[in-house]
Design a protein around this motif. Sequence first.
Motif, PDB file in Angstrom:
ATOM      1  N   GLU A 109     -33.040   7.831  -5.210  1.00 15.50           N
ATOM      2  CA  GLU A 109     -32.526   7.434  -6.513  1.00 15.50           C
ATOM      3  C   GLU A 109     -33.545   6.503  -7.158  1.00 15.50           C
ATOM      4  O   GLU A 109     -33.895   5.470  -6.602  1.00 15.50           O
ATOM      5  CB  GLU A 109     -31.186   6.719  -6.370  1.00 15.50           C
ATOM      6  CG  GLU A 109     -30.582   6.324  -7.697  1.00 15.50           C
ATOM      7  CD  GLU A 109     -29.190   5.739  -7.558  1.00 15.50           C
ATOM      8  OE1 GLU A 109     -28.727   5.102  -8.505  1.00 15.50           O
ATOM      9  OE2 GLU A 109     -28.561   5.928  -6.497  1.00 15.50           O
ATOM     10  N   ASN A 110     -34.046   6.912  -8.325  1.00 16.38           N
ATOM     11  CA  ASN A 110     -34.966   6.089  -9.097  1.00 16.38           C
ATOM     12  C   ASN A 110     -34.194   5.491 -10.264  1.00 16.38           C
ATOM     13  O   ASN A 110     -33.344   6.147 -10.852  1.00 16.38           O
ATOM     14  CB  ASN A 110     -36.139   6.922  -9.610  1.00 16.38           C
ATOM     15  CG  ASN A 110     -36.952   7.522  -8.463  1.00 16.38           C
ATOM     16  OD1 ASN A 110     -37.010   6.953  -7.382  1.00 16.38           O
ATOM     17  ND2 ASN A 110     -37.555   8.659  -8.694  1.00 16.38           N
ATOM     18  N   THR A 111     -34.503   4.251 -10.595  1.00 13.74           N
ATOM     19  CA  THR A 111     -33.766   3.542 -11.642  1.00 13.74           C
ATOM     20  C   THR A 111     -34.731   3.027 -12.699  1.00 13.74           C
ATOM     21  O   THR A 111     -35.654   2.280 -12.381  1.00 13.74           O
ATOM     22  CB  THR A 111     -32.990   2.353 -11.048  1.00 13.74           C
ATOM     23  OG1 THR A 111     -32.138   2.835 -10.011  1.00 13.74           O
ATOM     24  CG2 THR A 111     -32.154   1.657 -12.106  1.00 13.74           C
ATOM     25  N   THR A 119     -29.628   1.406 -18.477  1.00 13.37           N
ATOM     26  CA  THR A 119     -30.212   1.750 -17.191  1.00 13.37           C
ATOM     27  C   THR A 119     -30.010   3.237 -16.977  1.00 13.37           C
ATOM     28  O   THR A 119     -28.932   3.770 -17.250  1.00 13.37           O
ATOM     29  CB  THR A 119     -29.518   0.965 -16.056  1.00 13.37           C
ATOM     30  OG1 THR A 119     -29.671  -0.424 -16.301  1.00 13.37           O
ATOM     31  CG2 THR A 119     -30.093   1.315 -14.711  1.00 13.37           C
ATOM     32  N   ASN A 121     -30.319   6.170 -14.026  1.00 10.11           N
ATOM     33  CA  ASN A 121     -30.514   6.506 -12.617  1.00 10.11           C
ATOM     34  C   ASN A 121     -30.789   7.995 -12.500  1.00 10.11           C
ATOM     35  O   ASN A 121     -30.061   8.805 -13.075  1.00 10.11           O
ATOM     36  CB  ASN A 121     -29.277   6.163 -11.790  1.00 10.11           C
ATOM     37  CG  ASN A 121     -29.086   4.676 -11.650  1.00 10.11           C
ATOM     38  OD1 ASN A 121     -30.047   3.921 -11.596  1.00 10.11           O
ATOM     39  ND2 ASN A 121     -27.843   4.252 -11.589  1.00 10.11           N
TER      40      ASN A 121
END
Length: 138
Positions: A109-111, A119, A121
């Motif tokens: 998971e990249n945020t 934000t 995700n």
Amino acid sequence: AKTPLDIRASLNYYQSRVQGVPGPDNRLDRQQPWSATVGLDYVLSGVTAAPIRLGGNLSFTPAYRTQQSTEHSIAFARSRTIDLYANIPLSQKMSVRLIANNAAPLASENTAVYSTLSTVNTVSKPRTWYGVVLSLKG
């Protein structure tokens, strides 16, 4: 005498800094702080007329954060890739190679953070890819 096992490894360290972006993680876009790879190749003799070759690679990148601008950053999940192969001779002119790329994949998971406004995700669920390659020598 040559050993049946070959081992290789690499460790890469990156230390870029973008002057126009505040730190501490003001590195080049998507540049991890470091990565590592280790690989093994093994020659198994005595099972078939020609040796069977077995091997694989393990690559790893830690989780890291990159500051894109004053108000935008991206946090990247750790990644790990395991690639495996077996090369089996069937005759003097024919062999089969069995491949498993990205064995035991990690979900990640990249945020991305845009100031305090939003934000995003991104979740990835990679899969293992299997292959069979038949080689014929003329």
